[in-house]
Design a protein around this motif. Structure first.
Motif, PDB file in Angstrom:
ATOM      1  N   THR A  10       0.836  -1.202   0.000  1.00 31.02           N
ATOM      2  CA  THR A  10       0.000   0.000   0.000  1.00 31.02           C
ATOM      3  C   THR A  10       0.869   1.250   0.000  1.00 31.02           C
ATOM      4  O   THR A  10       0.607   2.204  -0.743  1.00 31.02           O
ATOM      5  N   ASP A  51      -3.116  -2.639  -5.546  1.00 31.99           N
ATOM      6  CA  ASP A  51      -4.388  -2.429  -4.851  1.00 31.99           C
ATOM      7  C   ASP A  51      -5.085  -3.763  -4.626  1.00 31.99           C
ATOM      8  O   ASP A  51      -5.580  -4.038  -3.537  1.00 31.99           O
ATOM      9  N   ASP A  76      -5.878   4.415  -2.610  1.00 33.29           N
ATOM     10  CA  ASP A  76      -6.691   4.286  -3.827  1.00 33.29           C
ATOM     11  C   ASP A  76      -7.201   5.641  -4.293  1.00 33.29           C
ATOM     12  O   ASP A  76      -7.107   5.983  -5.472  1.00 33.29           O
TER      13      ASP A  76
END
Length: 193
Positions: A10, A51, A76
């Motif tokens: 991430t 993702d 995101d």
């Protein structure tokens, strides 16, 4: 703050944002436009894959965490917002589309936070329509960043903007869906504003 492979992926996605944007502003003497487009689209695709991968690994390895659940949607939204603003700057998609998508993301994020504060976050959990919206967005952005011909001779700008229209429709549809879910949750409840 926990640190594990899903969270590392991430953070990688967050780190790829300025790299992806910077590629498009390199001078022709460093990288010609077609190569900038290809490299930028590749970096965005890599971020999109992380993702999916970080969520999969978090569940598979049993490494889910509250911090990961917070950071993943933030990453995101940051990469989508940066890519949309870049596409408007490059005159590859209309600004109104970017405003609708970014505005929806802010609205639904705020709604989820508010619902979490009320103890009802699950009523606005990610639904199938939200996943469809995300898929259409990612495909549209990828095609518009690439901005060149596909093997069949189809130009990705036209196809990307068609996908962007679909993404905008799904964006509005999913926003209405989540707002309805929140309204149902609170119908009959006293809400302090």
């Amino acid at each position: 703050m926990p640190f594990n492979l899903p969270i590392l992926l991430t953070w990688l996605r967050v780190a790829l944002i300025p790299v992806c944007v910077a590629v498009f502003f390199l001078p022709d003497s460093v990288l010609i436009e077609h190569h900038r487009n290809s490299l930028g689209a590749f970096i965005f695709a890599l971020a999109a894959v992380t993702d999916w991968l970080d969520g999969y690994l978090a569940r598979r390895l049993g490494q889910t965490s509250a911090f990961g659940a917070f950071l993943d949607p933030v990453a995101d939204k940051l990469i989508v917002a940066a890519a949309l603003i870049l596409l408007v700057e490059l005159a590859r998609t209309p600004g109104w589309m970017a405003m609708i998508i970014i505005g929806r993301e802010i609205t639904i994020s705020a709604l989820r936070e508010w619902m979490a504060g009320m103890g009802s976050r699950s009523s606005v959990a990610v639904a199938y329509i939200g996943k469809l919206k995300t898929s259409a967005q990612m495909l549209a952005i990828l095609l518009l960043l690439y901005d060149g011909p596909l093997l069949s001779g189809i130009m990705t700008r036209e196809l990307g903007n068609l996908c962007m229209y679909v993404a905008v429709i799904l964006t509005l549809w999913s926003m209405v869906y989540y707002l309805q879910m929140a309204a149902r949750e609170f119908s009959g409840k006293k809400i302090d504003v």
